[in-house]
Design an enzyme around this catalytic site. Sequence first.
Site, PDB file in Angstrom:
ATOM      1  N   HIS A  28      85.006  61.398  93.173  1.00  0.00           N
ATOM      2  CA  HIS A  28      84.535  60.141  92.589  1.00  0.00           C
ATOM      3  C   HIS A  28      85.688  59.209  92.243  1.00  0.00           C
ATOM      4  CE1 HIS A  28      81.921  57.419  90.431  1.00  0.00           C
ATOM      5  NE2 HIS A  28      82.593  57.595  89.307  1.00  0.00           N
ATOM      6  N   ASP A  76      82.368  62.404  96.899  1.00  0.00           N
ATOM      7  CA  ASP A  76      81.893  62.022  95.569  1.00  0.00           C
ATOM      8  C   ASP A  76      80.556  62.714  95.304  1.00  0.00           C
ATOM      9  OD1 ASP A  76      81.033  60.832  93.242  1.00  0.00           O
ATOM     10  OD2 ASP A  76      81.398  58.768  93.908  1.00  0.00           O
ATOM     11  N   SER A  84      81.556  52.948  89.732  1.00  0.00           N
ATOM     12  CA  SER A  84      80.899  53.842  88.785  1.00  0.00           C
ATOM     13  C   SER A  84      80.038  53.025  87.812  1.00  0.00           C
ATOM     14  CB  SER A  84      81.951  54.686  88.062  1.00  0.00           C
ATOM     15  OG  SER A  84      81.367  55.783  87.419  1.00  0.00           O
TER      16      SER A  84
END
Length: 367
Positions: A340, A307, A141
């Site tokens: 995610h 995701d 991320s």
Amino acid sequence: MAFGADRPLAMDAGVLLAPWQIAYQTYGTLNAARSNAILVCHALTGDQHVANIHPVTGKRGWWETLVGPGRPVDTDRFFVICANVVGGCLGTTGPASLNPATGEPYGLDFPVVTVRDMVRAQALLLDRLGIDNLFCVVGGSMGGMQVLQWAASFPERVFAAIPIATACIHSAQNIAFHEVGRQAVMADPDWRGGRYFVDGAKPSKGLAVARMGAHITYLSEATLHRKFGRRLQDRAAPTFSFDADFQVESYLRYQGEAFVERFDANSYLYLTRAMDYFDLAADYGGVLANAFTGSRTRFCVVSFTSDWLFPTAGSRAIVHALNAVAASVSFVEIETDKGHDAFLLDEPELFATTGGFLAAAARARGL
């Protein structure tokens, strides 16, 4: 690690930040050649406590699934470093830190932070630690953004890179989600223009709502259905009120309440803005491949099928750019319904991918 006026941090906002400090955690042992160091870059709401008990929450490290003895990032074999990012709130200088010019917390007087600022600070830390080259940089991320920035800014210092569940640019959709969260914080009367520390207040309600909204984006519909469905929370029938009738409501409220105990509201504003500003290609004439021209770094790019915050298309764009400059790159899209947050969870294919890549890179490195 403290840095005085003689070692200011040059920031993209045009400010020389000094004095400043960076908080970090290490695991394992640095070898005699100083060639086995792995830098772990944390995500938006993470910190340096990757694989140890968190001093504030008492919980286990946020990436103990991947980092530790016998794990893919093996602390019996590698020297692992993780630093709290600039703008953070767990020891590194940020908006909650004291401004030497006023003797009060910076608040919104703190300069706006970029991902490149975070990486510059980490590089200065490594200089102080006497580590010229990293065996690997890994993160997911916002951490993945830092990995990409490391590979672009300091290619000669990075032997291998593993950007996970990330992208080379923050999308309009993600900027929009962040803006909703920031507005929730700033709409809280206790935010007080970012001066809540001075007034002895805390915008807990606004920050909790921001966290609730963001947390939904870290999951997938399949995950929410599997974990909660439409099940009621500790009751046999609806209350016909606005209490948390559903389990998913109770879960989100808990996530929001727990978050405000460990995170600073202004840091949330600053770090979400840093992600929003991330556009690696923009720094290289609008051509992403130019960011990696001549790179000798080995890359392993990882994405997850469910995701929707950082979909696989973003990872493919990174791979295409690396291919365009004949960089060494492998790419894995992992089938999972965990969304995610899959990079933080027990995901065997992620462990196999990262472990295999690091083992091969270590052989090439002579470790």
